[in-house]
Design an enzyme around this catalytic site. Sequence first.
Site, PDB file in Angstrom:
ATOM      1  N   GLY A   8       0.792  -1.621  -0.068  1.00 59.47           N
ATOM      2  CA  GLY A   8      -0.086  -0.249   0.099  1.00 59.47           C
ATOM      3  C   GLY A   8       0.473   1.427  -0.160  1.00 59.47           C
ATOM      4  CG  MET A  13      -1.464   4.979   7.982  1.00 56.56           C
ATOM      5  SD  MET A  13      -0.329   5.163   8.727  1.00 56.56           S
ATOM      6  CE  MET A  13       0.639   4.517   8.791  1.00 56.56           C
ATOM      7  CB  THR A 100      -8.801  -1.238   9.972  1.00 53.68           C
ATOM      8  OG1 THR A 100      -8.836  -0.261   8.788  1.00 53.68           O
ATOM      9  CG2 THR A 100      -8.011  -0.793  11.086  1.00 53.68           C
ATOM     10  N   PRO A 123      -5.172  -3.325  14.814  1.00 52.01           N
ATOM     11  CG  PRO A 123      -7.112  -2.820  15.894  1.00 52.01           C
ATOM     12  CD  PRO A 123      -6.222  -3.486  15.719  1.00 52.01           C
ATOM     13  CG  MET A 125       0.291  -0.469  13.887  1.00 50.09           C
ATOM     14  SD  MET A 125       0.832  -2.158  14.417  1.00 50.09           S
ATOM     15  CE  MET A 125       0.271  -3.231  12.812  1.00 50.09           C
ATOM     16  CG  HIS A 155     -10.800   8.083  12.071  1.00 49.66           C
ATOM     17  ND1 HIS A 155     -11.637   7.109  13.299  1.00 49.66           N
ATOM     18  CD2 HIS A 155      -9.743   7.559  12.347  1.00 49.66           C
ATOM     19  CE1 HIS A 155     -10.573   6.541  13.602  1.00 49.66           C
ATOM     20  NE2 HIS A 155      -9.492   6.778  13.225  1.00 49.66           N
ATOM     21  CE  LYS A 159     -11.203   4.143  10.810  1.00 47.58           C
ATOM     22  NZ  LYS A 159     -10.308   2.971  10.160  1.00 47.58           N
ATOM     23  CB  THR A 166      -8.738   2.308  17.227  1.00 45.04           C
ATOM     24  OG1 THR A 166      -7.720   2.203  15.936  1.00 45.04           O
ATOM     25  CG2 THR A 166      -8.038   2.738  18.002  1.00 45.04           C
TER      26      THR A 166
END
Length: 267
Positions: A8, A13, A100, A123, A125, A155, A159, A166
């Site tokens: 990804g 991310m 997730t 889910p 880090m 969020h 998303k 989380t």
Amino acid sequence: MIKVVVAGAAGRMGCRLVSLVRDSTALMLAGALEGKDHPALGEDAGEFAGSGHAGIPITADLSALMERGEVVVDFSSPEATLDHMRTVVRSRRAAVIGTTGLSIGQLDELKTLAQHIPCVFSPNMSVGINLLYKVIGEMAKTLGDDYDIEVIEAHHRLKKDAPSGTALKIAEVLARSVNRDLNQVGVYARKGLIGERIKGEIGIQTIRAGDIVGDHTILFGGMGERIEVTHRASSRDTFARGALRAARWVVRQPPGLYDMMDVLSLR
């Protein structure tokens, strides 16, 4: 230096992971992966991430990258992650999974695959969030059934899954701490004449707006007082740094499924 493959790599991310790996003195970027139809294929991973030329092209062939990579760090999609995991298992490498939105069936397959390789799956880090899991579990046990429990997460507008992974993990930790089954007591929406709050339920509510990186609040509501515990992420780097900490840790572990609580020795 530990050789890292970022899956990804053209995502939000993924770009931060590429940049932070390149800044690390303990890690080396060994590969950058994207889907076979992604427009970034062939681009230099460092340049795409805005961190300068890396000499690592973004590719769709994970098998080839496994010849030089030791650990795959994956923040992609559920389907892609499972496909990547099958390749990692065949190559007997390690994995760190931050994806997730996995279904129950996908989670079951991930757990089965992780029996064959060292794999950290979480889910979230963030070091702070994983410490929070431990703290709120103790709080819930102490406060007991006299305090209502609500989880509120916020969020960014892009998303795709809700509630966040989380928030679900937080709710699971809370439910387990007070000996409840989240499948029975979880409430994900309220509308209309719903009547009084049912004793023992755990509310999980979702906000999607703007560019919010990630906010999670746990509310314990009693008669005459309430306690709120909030974690706010101001940068994706907090998740990326946690994932890379996990990558440094997992390559030294025997096969099995781990999470950030293991990485941080919070068990």
